[in-house]
Design a protein around this motif. Structure first.
Motif, PDB file in Angstrom:
ATOM      1  N   ASP A  98      55.107  38.412  17.320  1.00 59.17           N
ATOM      2  CA  ASP A  98      56.381  38.418  16.597  1.00 59.17           C
ATOM      3  C   ASP A  98      56.895  39.857  16.482  1.00 59.17           C
ATOM      4  N   PRO A  99      57.657  40.331  17.452  1.00 54.48           N
ATOM      5  CA  PRO A  99      58.148  41.718  17.431  1.00 54.48           C
ATOM      6  C   PRO A  99      58.974  42.058  16.197  1.00 54.48           C
ATOM      7  N   GLU A 100      59.618  41.069  15.592  1.00 57.34           N
ATOM      8  CA  GLU A 100      60.506  41.318  14.459  1.00 57.34           C
ATOM      9  C   GLU A 100      59.754  41.748  13.207  1.00 57.34           C
ATOM     10  N   ILE A 101      58.440  41.538  13.196  1.00 55.32           N
ATOM     11  CA  ILE A 101      57.680  41.886  11.990  1.00 55.32           C
ATOM     12  C   ILE A 101      57.779  43.387  11.697  1.00 55.32           C
ATOM     13  N   PHE A 102      57.987  44.196  12.742  1.00 51.94           N
ATOM     14  CA  PHE A 102      58.040  45.641  12.533  1.00 51.94           C
ATOM     15  C   PHE A 102      59.385  46.110  11.979  1.00 51.94           C
ATOM     16  N   ASN A 103      60.316  45.191  11.876  1.00 48.80           N
ATOM     17  CA  ASN A 103      61.596  45.506  11.234  1.00 48.80           C
ATOM     18  C   ASN A 103      61.649  44.997   9.804  1.00 48.80           C
ATOM     19  N   ASP A 104      60.589  44.334   9.372  1.00 48.24           N
ATOM     20  CA  ASP A 104      60.503  43.793   8.014  1.00 48.24           C
ATOM     21  C   ASP A 104      59.275  44.402   7.356  1.00 48.24           C
ATOM     22  N   THR A 105      59.467  45.523   6.671  1.00 46.52           N
ATOM     23  CA  THR A 105      58.315  46.256   6.144  1.00 46.52           C
ATOM     24  C   THR A 105      57.596  45.501   5.035  1.00 46.52           C
ATOM     25  N   ARG A 106      58.298  44.609   4.334  1.00 42.35           N
ATOM     26  CA  ARG A 106      57.623  43.803   3.313  1.00 42.35           C
ATOM     27  C   ARG A 106      56.613  42.875   3.968  1.00 42.35           C
ATOM     28  N   ARG A 107      57.013  42.208   5.033  1.00 39.63           N
ATOM     29  CA  ARG A 107      56.097  41.350   5.777  1.00 39.63           C
ATOM     30  C   ARG A 107      54.977  42.170   6.420  1.00 39.63           C
ATOM     31  N   LEU A 108      55.344  43.325   6.947  1.00 42.19           N
ATOM     32  CA  LEU A 108      54.375  44.186   7.620  1.00 42.19           C
ATOM     33  C   LEU A 108      53.235  44.547   6.665  1.00 42.19           C
ATOM     34  N   LYS A 109      53.591  44.977   5.447  1.00 40.64           N
ATOM     35  CA  LYS A 109      52.576  45.344   4.471  1.00 40.64           C
ATOM     36  C   LYS A 109      51.742  44.138   4.053  1.00 40.64           C
ATOM     37  N   ARG A 110      52.371  42.989   3.967  1.00 42.63           N
ATOM     38  CA  ARG A 110      51.674  41.809   3.481  1.00 42.63           C
ATOM     39  C   ARG A 110      50.698  41.255   4.527  1.00 42.63           C
ATOM     40  N   GLU A 111      51.068  41.379   5.817  1.00 44.49           N
ATOM     41  CA  GLU A 111      50.327  40.666   6.849  1.00 44.49           C
ATOM     42  C   GLU A 111      49.418  41.538   7.711  1.00 44.49           C
ATOM     43  N   LEU A 112      49.678  42.854   7.773  1.00 44.99           N
ATOM     44  CA  LEU A 112      48.899  43.696   8.675  1.00 44.99           C
ATOM     45  C   LEU A 112      48.166  44.802   7.913  1.00 44.99           C
ATOM     46  N   ALA A 113      46.944  45.063   8.355  1.00 49.84           N
ATOM     47  CA  ALA A 113      46.149  46.145   7.767  1.00 49.84           C
ATOM     48  C   ALA A 113      46.701  47.505   8.173  1.00 49.84           C
ATOM     49  N   PHE A 114      46.375  48.527   7.400  1.00 50.23           N
ATOM     50  CA  PHE A 114      46.748  49.920   7.654  1.00 50.23           C
ATOM     51  C   PHE A 114      48.261  50.127   7.685  1.00 50.23           C
ATOM     52  N   THR A 115      48.949  49.413   6.807  1.00 50.63           N
ATOM     53  CA  THR A 115      50.397  49.594   6.676  1.00 50.63           C
ATOM     54  C   THR A 115      50.756  50.047   5.260  1.00 50.63           C
ATOM     55  N   GLY A 116      49.784  50.630   4.569  1.00 54.32           N
ATOM     56  CA  GLY A 116      50.031  51.129   3.220  1.00 54.32           C
ATOM     57  C   GLY A 116      50.495  52.568   3.208  1.00 54.32           C
TER      58      GLY A 116
END
Length: 633
Positions: A97-115
């Protein structure tokens, strides 16, 4: 350094002070923090080749979602392996899902090392097994968000046994007696206590449980926790920590033994072991990067604000001089200048060793860390030649012979790259007899550069610890060129005493300078000096004054510096070497002239900055006399 020693670790602390959207909009990626951490760690890879670790904390996490990420590696290329693991997750997510990198709320919630809060560590293990469990950062977990603690650092403590007993007296049950675990549990104990006290205070004042948790996180006194935890620490340390709710800290020892530098702007707060790393990664001027004062902590709060606060009263400033000689990368402007000066200052002793015969001398260096001091050595020889030229031309009077003048002007030091390190060679043969033959070939030589029986060879190394590589490889290799003489130069003074602050030099029997001193004591019928020093150490231990005086210093007192250097030359030269071999060491006085800001010289003088260091030196002496081939701490 031709003798391989393991040494201090490296740290990288990074706090993103803006929301992830800011970095995505300005730099085109929400992974700005991960990218910078990779650079901060890779630029410090000289400080850790046994392992690496990375931790991250997300601010204001939603309940039910992970907010702490950690990964560690002990692979042959640990930094690469570490970030391969981290970035592979991003690659998988981008494919799904390439769009996840344009949604930082989702990015933080779903992927590690995005804090927003990062802590990186590069490990050089001074002893013990190189297992994944030995790799920093260490994690102390709890269901209360503010009680979670991540710890990493560049440190060794000399009084772990004492601190461990205190933890037991608190009613704790540490999982092992190691300085990293002890440090984490000490800080964790007072963190727990502070969180509980603040929580009770707000609950007693009528706050709800959630309100109490939010308020205590804002009010948590990190400086108070660090003061209580570190009050009895003895050693050299830079200790870093992240707390689950978003506070972070970097604490430096009162003597400033271990290095730490920080930089801050409106986007980031960053602390590293080396200044040049920050300068390169963030493209900021030298003057913007500040040394963390001894005994102080850099404290970053959850709201992004930070402060420098004194935790322990600063003691005599004793920053490690080995940092300047060898450990740190030479790209730092001050360190580069200091290493060149170390090479320049030892030139008078070099000239004496070759009887001032510069014309028939080839100058070189041991690759690769001695290169900077080599440049300084050549500058010193050039200065000597220039003075010689001026004097000789002046003596010619008003009508000098043009040919003679031209001959003098064209005199220069003869510079060659004699030693070539074969980094691909592995001494895989296990039996001692044949392994020594393999070690001989770790370095190769450049043939055709030295006139047999005529030329001297002067070759500079940054330091000589054990002398093993000199004896088994370098001198044997250089002797194949059939020089008139070989002069081995150390840009550092004689290493005589153990280190206990993070460097793998704990057994004095390994040091070639100590071997030289004890050989001289044997030869001159002075072995009673060893017995007297040992007896004094035993008595001090009984009287409870074991850390008050360094008895090991007595071993060196009967001899001059030059006498020990001469004996070292004998010890590192095999009997089948036909040419004359000399070893020239830097003086301690010149070390301080070259590196005026880093006065920590205990390796060379035995003047330890903490009582624990003196105790370790005495223990090393006792272990030697008692025949115990073990570490002194």
């Amino acid at each position: 350094m031709s003798d391989n020693i393991k040494h201090e670790c490296g740290i990288a602390f990074l706090r993103l002070r803006k929301p992830l959207d800011y970095y995505r909009n300005k730099y085109g990626t929400a992974l700005y923090g991960v990218n910078k951490m990779y650079l901060l760690m890779e630029k410090q890879h000289n400080r850790g080749q046994d392992g690496a670790g990375l931790a991250n904390i997300k601010l204001d996490p939603e309940p039910g979602y992970r907010y702490i990420s950690r990964v560690r590696s002990i692979e042959q290329q640990p930094i690469k392996d570490l970030f391969d693991k981290v970035t592979s997750r991003f690659a998988d997510a981008r494919e799904r899902d390439p769009e996840i990198f344009n949604d930082t709320r989702r990015l933080k919630r779903e992927l590690a090392f995005t804090g927003e809060l990062f802590l990186g560590h590069l490990r050089y293990g001074t002893y013990g097994k190189n297992s994944i469990e030995s790799c920093h950062p260490f994690l102390r977990q709890n269901n209360r968000i503010a009680k979670n603690l991540i710890v990493a650092g560049n440190f060794n403590l000399t009084n772990v046994d004492e601190l461990f007993r205190e933890l037991v007296e608190y009613g704790l049950h540490p999982k092992e007696k190691a300085d990293t675990v002890t440090v984490m549990e000490k800080i964790g104990h007072f963190l727990d206590r502070e969180v509980d006290e603040l929580y009770r205070k707000h609950r007693d004042a009528g706050a709800t449980r959630m309100e109490a948790v939010e308020r205590l996180a804002a009010e948590l006194d990190v400086a108070k926790i660090l003061r209580l935890a570190s009050a009895r620490f003895d050693g050299g340390y830079v200790i870093c920590g992240l707390m689950g709710h978003g506070d972070g800290f970097v604490l430096r020892d009162p003597n400033g033994i271990r290095p730490a530098y920080y930089y801050e702007d409106e986007e980031v707060s960053v602390v590293c072991s080396e200044r040049a790393v920050i300068q390169t990664v963030f493209n900021v001027p030298f003057e913007s990067i500040i040394e963390l004062p001894p005994g102080h902590a850099f404290i970053s709060k959850k709201d992004g604000n930070s402060k420098i606060e004194m935790i322990n009263e600063p003691a005599e400033y004793s920053a490690c001089s080995f940092e300047r000689i060898y450990f740190s990368r030479g790209s730092d402007a001050e360190i580069y200048a200091e290493r060149k000066e170390l090479g320049r200052l030892v030139v008078p002793d070099i000239l004496k060793a070759i009887d001032y015969d510069v014309e028939n001398t080839v100058f070189s260096f041991i690759p690769n860390t001695a290169e900077s001091s080599f440049y300084g050595m050549i500058k010193g020889v050039e200065d000597y030649l220039n003075d010689h030229k001026i004097r000789k031309i002046t003596e010619m009077g008003p009508n000098p012979d043009p040919e003679r003048v031209a001959e003098l002007i064209n005199r220069r030091p003869r510079v060659e790259k004699l030693a070539i390190k074969d980094v691909k060679l592995r001494t895989f043969i296990t039996d001692d007899e044949h392994r020594d033959d393999m070690v001989t070939h770790v370095y190769d030589i450049t043939y055709g550069t030295v006139r047999a029986g005529i030329d001297n060879i002067v070759i500079i190394d940054d330091s000589i610890v054990r002398g093993t590589t000199l004896k088994k490889s370098i001198i044997k290799m250089l002797s194949r060129l059939q020089p008139k003489s070989i002069v081995i130069v150390s840009s550092a003074p004689q290493i005589r005493y153990p280190d206990c602050y993070g460097i793998d030099m704990a057994k004095i029997g390994d040091f070639v300078a100590f071997k030289a001193a004890t050989e001289l004591l044997h030869e001159r019928g002075l072995w009673h000096v060893v017995n007297e020093a040992y007896a004094e150490a035993l008595e001090m231990e009984k009287q409870g004054t074991f850390r008050s005086r360094n008895c090991l210093q007595k071993i060196y007192e009967p001899f001059s510096y030059d006498e020990i250097s001469a004996k070292i030359a004998e010890l590192v030269t095999d009997k089948d070497i036909e040419c004359n071999v000399q070893v020239v060491y830097q003086s301690v006085e010149n070390l301080h002239r070259a590196c005026p800001k880093n006065k920590g010289d205990w390796y060379f003088t035995g003047n330890f900055p903490t009582p624990g260091g003196t105790g370790v030196s005495n223990r090393a002496l006792m272990n030697y006399v008692e025949g115990k081939n073990i570490r002194a701490y």
